[in-house]
Scaffold this motif. Structure first.
Motif, mmCIF file in Angstrom:
data_model
loop_
_atom_site.group_PDB
_atom_site.id
_atom_site.type_symbol
_atom_site.label_atom_id
_atom_site.label_comp_id
_atom_site.label_asym_id
_atom_site.label_seq_id
_atom_site.Cartn_x
_atom_site.Cartn_y
_atom_site.Cartn_z
ATOM 1 N N TYR A 62 0.846 -1.196 0.000
ATOM 2 C CA TYR A 62 0.000 0.000 0.000
ATOM 3 C C TYR A 62 0.876 1.239 0.000
ATOM 4 O O TYR A 62 1.923 1.265 0.652
ATOM 5 N N GLU A 63 0.450 2.258 -0.740
ATOM 6 C CA GLU A 63 1.094 3.564 -0.664
ATOM 7 C C GLU A 63 0.234 4.408 0.262
ATOM 8 O O GLU A 63 -0.986 4.475 0.100
ATOM 9 N N LEU A 77 5.558 3.353 1.449
ATOM 10 C CA LEU A 77 5.059 2.053 1.020
ATOM 11 C C LEU A 77 4.987 1.230 2.296
ATOM 12 O O LEU A 77 5.916 1.254 3.113
ATOM 13 N N ARG A 180 -3.990 0.766 -2.305
ATOM 14 C CA ARG A 180 -3.345 -0.496 -2.697
ATOM 15 C C ARG A 180 -2.613 -0.316 -4.025
ATOM 16 O O ARG A 180 -3.156 0.256 -4.969
ATOM 17 N N ARG A 181 -1.380 -0.840 -4.079
ATOM 18 C CA ARG A 181 -0.555 -0.759 -5.285
ATOM 19 C C ARG A 181 -0.337 -2.160 -5.844
ATOM 20 O O ARG A 181 0.627 -2.830 -5.522
ATOM 21 N N ASP A 183 0.585 -2.994 -8.648
ATOM 22 C CA ASP A 183 1.731 -3.051 -9.541
ATOM 23 C C ASP A 183 3.036 -3.324 -8.770
ATOM 24 O O ASP A 183 4.075 -3.587 -9.377
#
Length: 189
Positions: A62-63, A77, A180-181, A183
């Motif tokens: 997550y960022e 992060l 949420r990231r 990638d």
């Protein structure tokens, strides 16, 4: 949970006969300086390589917006690592601090200063401790969406001792500033 093993169980897996209970631990990892993802991956890899620690799950990344940090602090992060261990809570903390040091974590008098790596011990089994060196469960985890949101992803039925189910706690804190990231992926090698 007690630190003393059941004396009536024979541990056939050790030559010394020393028995240590297995506990579930929850670690929050975060970074907002340098190559943030590489630092998080390094923390996961170091935990995987730690004797008597068995990583069982790693959350999505997550960022997140910095919380109670200096104005110039960049986004973090964050992720959660679940593991089983026979290490004592003090040894888990020692390992977390050693991993931070390996990634050039600089300690500062500034509260929540930017950092290359943060490894926080959130829960060690159902242990409760008021020791100033290691308060368990982590004293602010129940208020932090950047801890709760990724933890819910991998263990939605979990509870923080003394605070309740993490899904209820997340509903109270909300998810503002936590994205949420998909990638970015961490591997438990």
């Amino acid at each position: 949970m007690t630190e003393v093993p059941n004396p009536h169980i024979i541990d056939a897996d050790t030559l010394t006969g020393e028995m240590r209970p297995i506990r579930r631990i929850v670690l929050a990892i975060g970074s907002n300086l340098g190559d943030r993802l590489a630092s998080l991956q390094g923390a996961v890899s170091a935990l995987v390589d730690t004797p008597d620690v068995w990583v069982t799950a790693v959350s999505p990344v997550y960022e997140t917006d910095p919380v109670e940090s200096p104005e110039e602090a960049g986004q973090f992060l964050n992720a959660i690592v679940l593991a089983d261990t026979t290490l004592s809570a003090a040894r888990v903390l020692d390992r977390a601090l050693a991993i931070e040091d390996a990634y050039a974590r600089e300690r500062s008098d500034v509260t929540n200063a930017p950092r290359t790596l943060d490894v926080d011990v959130i829960v060690v089994g159902d242990r409760i401790s008021e020791d100033p060196e290691l308060i368990l469960p982590h004293p602010r985890a129940h208020e932090r969406a950047f801890v709760l949101r990724p933890w819910v992803d991998i263990e939605p039925g979990a509870e923080i001792p003394g605070h309740g189910p993490i899904t209820d706690l997340l509903a109270k804190t909300g998810e503002r500033g936590v994205v949420r990231r998909d990638d970015l992926v961490l591997e438990a090698e």
